[in-house]
Design an enzyme around this catalytic site. Structure first.
Site, PDB file in Angstrom:
ATOM      1  N   HIS A  19       0.823  -1.203   0.000  1.00  0.00           N
ATOM      2  CA  HIS A  19       0.000   0.000   0.000  1.00  0.00           C
ATOM      3  C   HIS A  19       0.859   1.256   0.000  1.00  0.00           C
ATOM      4  O   HIS A  19       0.475   2.276  -0.581  1.00  0.00           O
ATOM      5  CB  HIS A  19      -0.949  -0.005   1.197  1.00  0.00           C
ATOM      6  CG  HIS A  19      -2.079  -0.964   1.055  1.00  0.00           C
ATOM      7  ND1 HIS A  19      -2.848  -1.398   2.113  1.00  0.00           N
ATOM      8  CD2 HIS A  19      -2.574  -1.589  -0.038  1.00  0.00           C
ATOM      9  CE1 HIS A  19      -3.771  -2.238   1.676  1.00  0.00           C
ATOM     10  NE2 HIS A  19      -3.610  -2.380   0.377  1.00  0.00           N
ATOM     11  N   HIS A  27      -4.010  -5.530 -11.039  1.00  0.00           N
ATOM     12  CA  HIS A  27      -2.698  -4.962 -10.701  1.00  0.00           C
ATOM     13  C   HIS A  27      -1.672  -5.251 -11.792  1.00  0.00           C
ATOM     14  O   HIS A  27      -0.893  -4.376 -12.180  1.00  0.00           O
ATOM     15  CB  HIS A  27      -2.203  -5.532  -9.374  1.00  0.00           C
ATOM     16  CG  HIS A  27      -2.915  -4.992  -8.177  1.00  0.00           C
ATOM     17  ND1 HIS A  27      -2.674  -3.741  -7.664  1.00  0.00           N
ATOM     18  CD2 HIS A  27      -3.860  -5.547  -7.373  1.00  0.00           C
ATOM     19  CE1 HIS A  27      -3.437  -3.537  -6.600  1.00  0.00           C
ATOM     20  NE2 HIS A  27      -4.158  -4.621  -6.407  1.00  0.00           N
TER      21      HIS A  27
END
Length: 415
Positions: free
Chosen positions: A252, A383
């Site tokens: 993150h 992703h």
């Protein structure tokens, strides 16, 4: 001077080939009741597991981006996702979107989560930018729900969740859902032309990065109480949670680093802390998370003294590392980012990319062997697909906007 890989025709061809391979893999996920199914480790759909909103949204977003790139067959797959989000995944009684459906298309999880709604906004924005039928209506719908139910103007952040009837909220606030809402707000800014989405994204990033992360040595607290006090011990008994793990989540930090620069690119007068925060979040994540246990790869999570907690390696973390390095190199020109970009693509190609069964292994063990402790199968390509697109795109708030800009096109529906 050594050229950047992104300037080399061979590398660009490799990225194009990998993008096509990922799309071919993802196309098998179409679920008969609507939306997209979970894919197993061999790329086979598992329709008996039902439909999850976040998977359907991510796949819809990917196929919308592929359509903007001129990939035949991608548009109808994006339409399949948009239809599901306008019908079977939409709550006709109370509004908003179910988190999951069972194999027959009945609600299996009927709570209303900010995380899911962030991806509804992202997919609707990308599909609207791609001019797909019904996408603008979906975008208007989800904007209304987010503004009414999740966004809190006084706080400059979003609530985490509601019950189905919007009558009660959870005594928890999360950085993960708000991070993905920042991403979705950036996409909505491109799709609608409304600067309010950039302003809101800046307020959210200001709290999580310029305040919370800065105040903790650029290590971001992920979990908060209802009054936004950090809960550093949250989920200490369930440390490998796929969405709310204990400790600092390395991936993150890398994702935030990239998003801060997308946000900066859309602002007329961006504050200097956006670049500062991007470099600090990235640098801290690399210093503490890469090779943290003596082996190549990023560990999933760290304790607050930087000790590895969950040592498994996630595909989405290396994908975000590659993307962040590419964006930071484009923004600053610093050679170190190019060096890391090359290092991590080599790592991904050796360990994560699965040339046999397709897609990317979603999880590796600490010895970089395929594992399924946190994630089983290969549920989506979001992703990975973004990682192969971003290195050659101009820096814009959203990927759909960047693709349209690169092609010299105006986005549909812009006022």
């Amino acid at each position: 001077m050594t050229p950047s890989w992104t300037d080399l025709p061979g590398h660009r061809h490799w990225l194009e080939t990998e993008a096509a391979r990922l799309l071919s893999f993802a196309a098998a996920a179409r679920h008969p009741v609507g939306g997209f199914a979970w894919l197993d480790a061999e790329g086979r759909p598992e329709p008996e597991r039902g439909v999850r909103a976040w998977i359907t949204c991510r796949m819809t977003h990917v196929f919308a981006l592929a359509h903007l790139r001129g990939v035949p067959g991608a548009g109808p797959l994006a339409d399949h996702g948009v239809r599901a989000l306008r019908t079977v995944l939409r709550d006709p009684e109370h509004g908003g979107w179910y988190s999951a459906l069972d194999a027959e298309g009945r609600p299996a999880e009927d709570g209303k989560n900010a995380y899911d709604h962030a991806f509804v906004l992202l997919s609707a924005s990308s599909a609207a930018a791609a001019g797909r039928p019904g996408a603008r209506e979906l975008l208007d719908d989800v904007i209304a729900v987010i503004e009414e139910r999740f966004w809190r103007e006084a706080e400059g952040r979003c609530l985490e969740s509601w019950d189905r009837a919007w009558s009660g909220t959870e005594d928890y606030r999360g950085a993960n859902s708000n991070m993905h809402l920042v991403e979705a707000f950036l996409a909505a800014a491109d799709a609608t032309g409304d600067p309010v989405w950039l302003e809101r994204a800046l307020r959210m990033a200001g709290f999580f990065i310029d305040e919370a992360a800065r105040g903790h040595g650029w290590r971001l607290p992920e979990h908060y109480s209802a009054d936004w006090e950090p809960r550093l011990d949250y989920n200490s008994g369930e440390r490998a949670h796929p969405f709310r793990p204990y400790g600092a989540t390395v991936g993150h930090a890398l994702e935030w680093a990239r998003l801060l620069l997308h946000l900066e690119s859309g602002l007329t007068d961006p504050p200097g802390w956006l670049l500062e925060g991007a470099e600090a979040m990235f640098g801290t994540a690399v210093a503490t998370g890469w090779h943290a246990d003596g082996a190549d790869g990023f560990v999933y999570t760290l304790d607050w003294d930087d000790t590895p907690v969950v040592r498994e390696r996630m595909h989405w973390v290396i994908a975000e590392a590659v993307a962040a390095a590419a964006v930071l190199h484009r923004r600053t020109g610093r050679p170190r980012y190019e060096e890391l970009y090359r290092l991590w693509w080599d790592h991904a190609a050796r360990f994560f990319i699965d040339p046999g069964a397709g897609g990317w292994h979603h999880e590796l063990d600490p010895a970089n062997r395929p594992a399924a402790t946190v994630w089983d199968g290969k549920p989506d390509v979001y992703h990975a697909y973004q990682a192969v697109l971003l290195p050659t795109l101009p820096l814009r708030p959203g990927l759909a906007g960047a693709l349209a800009h690169a092609a010299g096109q105006e986005l549909p529906f812009r006022s």
